[in-house]
Motif scaffolding. Structure first.
Motif, PDB file in Angstrom:
ATOM      1  N   LYS A 109      14.927   4.785  16.181  1.00  0.00           N
ATOM      2  CA  LYS A 109      15.034   5.440  17.484  1.00  0.00           C
ATOM      3  C   LYS A 109      14.074   6.627  17.561  1.00  0.00           C
ATOM      4  O   LYS A 109      13.276   6.753  18.496  1.00  0.00           O
ATOM      5  CB  LYS A 109      16.471   5.919  17.685  1.00  0.00           C
ATOM      6  N   LYS A 162      10.484   5.578  17.488  1.00  0.00           N
ATOM      7  CA  LYS A 162      10.169   4.564  18.493  1.00  0.00           C
ATOM      8  C   LYS A 162       9.506   3.336  17.883  1.00  0.00           C
ATOM      9  O   LYS A 162       8.457   2.866  18.327  1.00  0.00           O
ATOM     10  CB  LYS A 162       9.295   5.142  19.601  1.00  0.00           C
ATOM     11  N   LEU A 180       9.138  -0.530  17.177  1.00  0.00           N
ATOM     12  CA  LEU A 180       9.502  -1.652  18.041  1.00  0.00           C
ATOM     13  C   LEU A 180       9.544  -3.001  17.316  1.00  0.00           C
ATOM     14  O   LEU A 180      10.291  -3.887  17.698  1.00  0.00           O
ATOM     15  CB  LEU A 180       8.529  -1.752  19.227  1.00  0.00           C
TER      16      LEU A 180
END
Lengths: 302, 441
Positions: free
Chosen positions: A65, A68, A70
């Motif tokens: 988180k 970030k 992905l």
């Protein structure tokens, strides 16, 4: 072969199991709840243990988180970072030159205590130390003979009594003999004992008291030998042995099977006892100092 | 052994007990905890999944018996599934029709093969066999000597060829030696090896081909983690094992390896090593082990027994008798004997619905001895007295006490207890009439 290659080869099986599956799981995947769950299962399958796996996953989620991240590849690198951080710093065996150093080797049955002592004796003998081994396993049939063969191979001193003798007496004699012979390193073998057998654990306590009394401040290391194929019971072993003797480090043996080494992560996380030595093969040179960074590198090397 | 697993499972299942009705959610929650407990015990993940699904399916579909709480039914289901996991029925060593029976022990280093060879020889000698131990571990220093020492301790011959480094030859000659000496059982100890070591696995295949063992037994350390099933599968696919010996079960391991291997390989656990001494090899009973894991062997067999004793017709008769107040000392004796046949009294009493909760029967806590006295007292009564205790006067009491070897006080106490029981039953049956609580044994 350099150590890195050796280690890699040794834990190749672990890699093939563990990393190949992690790679297969993560590559080209989107990060979603299902993937986390599969990853958790995978960690558990490799003896990381429910608690340690949950902790790892919690850290992983948070960092994914924060940073970030992905995709699966990013997650893989992150997992490696978390694992290698959790393994901590390299902690070599403590030896003070010019004095008597005593290593006490303990553990449950069949983990490889005597073999580990044989290999350690050879290693330090090669480094030019004057080494003695004490056959403190007077219980198992022919255990002293096994150590005797190792002592012969390594060309080190041996103190042993008859089978069934009081191991504390063996240790007493060994300490005095080591003093007289100006030994640098005394390796004390003990009988394998299940940590829930309180009378045997008391016997271990007695051995330790003898060492403390007869050679104060000489007990440098108390090494708990753990079989890498052991599951979550290794955590209990570490806890129980530490209550009787001041365990300073763990020797993780038989890492060359398909054994996962996942327990490495669990032990590091839940017990504050560092892993100091690992065994990756049958040969004497296959007993190595544990380097957490190298271990993580080798584990995650593609 | 298994205590950690047992505690966790029991704590989880306890939450289910005492609930009058279970919802699917209750069961799902409980199964999540069961899953955790099993994983922490090193039960293989795949095995855990199958196990949890099986229990869940049966639990949600289960008909709950009237006389038992649903929670206890779940316990029963978990117990049965555990038993399935462990192998259902007890599996023993098959003795060859034409001797010698040849057993071969294989496994990883440090599993305890050599020790088990000695233990197995002792255990089978006790059942009338004449074992010969064959020392084929030529690799580990002093392994052969270890077996020889064990052989001396047990007074069982050990075959070895000093200086010979070829285990295949040793095994073969060992078998021939057994035939020559008229020994009807050969136990071959082999060196520990990794299941991924092709060269050494080939050696085992060669030994197998040379001596054609009747059974190959895999020796597994109970503390092994998730890898246990890989090891077992590997040995099984390479060699074809016939059974498993689980060692070091006397530790505090939660024994997941033991729980997983049968499920994954389909090969039964035949023996378990339970201690340091040589006479501590036990035949493995899946049912008892399942009970031990749940720490409730007695309670479970009591459930079974209660089920067996649960005779609807009799219960209805009894109910009628109680309603009409025609409950006699004969019925009382009948009930007591039924209860006694079911096992430890306090547990049985606690299990009978309405019994433990009854205030009137709080002081009615006889132990086994008291029960015997009660029986004796009732047997010393005439049929008429049993059916109509009101007629028992002072002189009859003296006679009954003398006849049963008890005192008048004991007889008095029994009559009082019987009166109490009768009163309680009347009360309960009246409650039943009002529909609050249906009473049945």
């Amino acid at each position: 072969m350099g150590f890195f290659q050796k280690l890699k080869a040794g834990i190749e099986k672990t890699r093939q199991g563990f990393m190949a599956q992690i790679d297969a799981l993560l590559s080209g995947r989107k990060i979603d709840e299902e993937m986390y769950e599969e990853l958790e299962d995978l960690l558990i399958m490799h003896d990381v243990g429910v608690t340690a796996a949950t902790n790892l996953l919690r850290d992983l989620r948070r960092l994914v988180k924060d940073r970030k991240i992905l995709d699966g590849e990013g997650l893989r690198l992150l997992l490696k970072e978390i694992i290698s951080n959790s393994l901590g710093e390299k902690k070599p065996l403590r030896l003070e030159p010019g004095t008597l150093n005593i290593f006490l080797v303990v553990g449950v049955n069949g983990v490889g205590k005597t073999t580990t002592i044989g290999k350690l004796a050879q290693r330090y003998k090669e480094q030019g130390l004057k080494v003695m081994v004490a056959a403190g396993d007077t219980f198992r049939a022919a255990a002293s003979s096994q150590l005797e063969i190792w002592a012969e191979r390594a060309g080190v001193y041996l103190v042993s009594h008859a089978d069934g003798a009081d191991p504390a007496a063996v240790v007493f004699d060994a300490v005095h003999s080591a003093r007289a012979k100006k030994i640098d390193l005394l390796l004390v073998d003990t009988a394998g004992r299940l940590h829930n057998k309180s009378n045997l654990m008391q016997e271990l306590g007695k051995i330790r008291r003898i060492i403390d009394r007869e050679a104060e401040h000489s007990l440098r290391e108390v090494l708990l030998v753990v079989d890498a194929t052991t599951g979550q019971n290794a955590l209990v072993q570490a806890k129980e042995f530490a209550q009787i003797v001041p365990v300073t480090g763990i020797v993780l043996t038989k890492l060359d099977g398909t054994a996962k080494g996942g327990i490495v992560i669990a032990i590091n996380q839940e017990q504050k006892i560092p892993i100091k030595i690992i065994g990756v093969g049958e040969k004497i040179s296959d007993l190595r100092d544990f380097d957490p960074q190298e271990f993580a590198e080798a584990l995650f090397e593609k | 052994m298994f205590s950690g697993l047992g505690d966790k499972l029991q704590a989880t299942l306890k939450k289910l007990r005492g609930k009058g009705k279970l919802t699917e959610k209750d069961i799902s929650d409980a199964m999540r905890e069961v899953r955790m407990a099993l994983l922490e015990a090193d039960v293989n993940l795949k095995v855990v999944r199958d196990f949890v699904n099986a229990v869940k399916e049966r639990a949600i579909g289960a008909d709950v018996l009237e006389s038992l709480t649903p929670g206890q039914q779940i316990v029963k289901i978990v117990h049965e599934e555990l038993m399935n996991l462990l192998g259902g029925s007890t599996s023993r060593i098959a003795i060859a029709s034409k001797p010698p029976t040849v057993l071969m022990l294989v496994g990883l280093q440090g599993a305890g093969k050599t020790t088990q060879a000695g233990k197995l020889a002792l255990s089978l000698r006790k059942s009338g066999r004449h074992p010969l131990l064959v020392a084929c571990d030529v690799y580990r220093p002093a392994a052969i000597e270890q077996l020889q020492v064990l052989g001396r301790q047990l007074d069982i011959p050990v075959f070895s060829i000093s200086g010979n480094q070829n285990p295949v030859q040793i095994a073969k000659q060992g078998k021939e030696e057994a035939m020559r000496q008229g020994r009807d059982l050969v136990i071959i100890d082999t060196a520990g090896r990794l299941h991924v070591d092709e060269k050494l696995m080939q050696e085992l295949k060669d030994i197998k081909a040379a001596v054609m063992p009747h059974e190959i037994l895999l020796v597994v350390d109970a503390m092994t983690g998730q890898d246990a099933v890989n090891v077992a599968e590997s040995f099984n696919s390479t060699l074809g094992i016939d059974g498993v010996i689980v060692t070091k079960l006397d530790g505090d391991t939660r024994g997941g390896a033991a729980l997983s291997i049968k499920a994954v390989t389909g090969k039964p656990i035949k023996f378990v090593g339970m201690g340091e001494k040589l006479d501590t090899l036990e035949v493995f009973h899946p049912d008892r082990m399942a009970s031990r894991i749940l720490g409730m062997g007695d309670v479970l067999s009591l459930i079974e027994k209660a089920e067996q004793a649960y005779d609807k017709k009799k219960a209805e008769e009894l109910e009628k008798k109680m309603r009409t107040q025609s409950f006699t000392l004969e019925d009382f004796l009948d009930q007591l004997q039924q209860v006694r046949n079911m096992g430890p009294l306090d547990q049985v009493l606690g299990m009978i619905p309405g019994f433990a909760a009854s205030k009137q029967l709080k002081d009615f806590q006889p132990d086994e001895k008291d029960l015997k006295h009660i029986e004796a007292i009732i047997y010393s009564m005439t049929l008429g007295e049993r059916r109509k205790p009101e007629v028992i006067d002072g002189s009859r009491r003296k006679r009954i006490a003398a006849g049963s070897g008890t005192s008048v006080q004991d007889v008095n106490r029994l009559l009082k207890q019987f009166e109490q029981a009768r009163k309680m039953m009347k009360g309960l049956s009246e409650m039943g009439k009002k529909g609050k609580n249906k009473f049945s044994f």
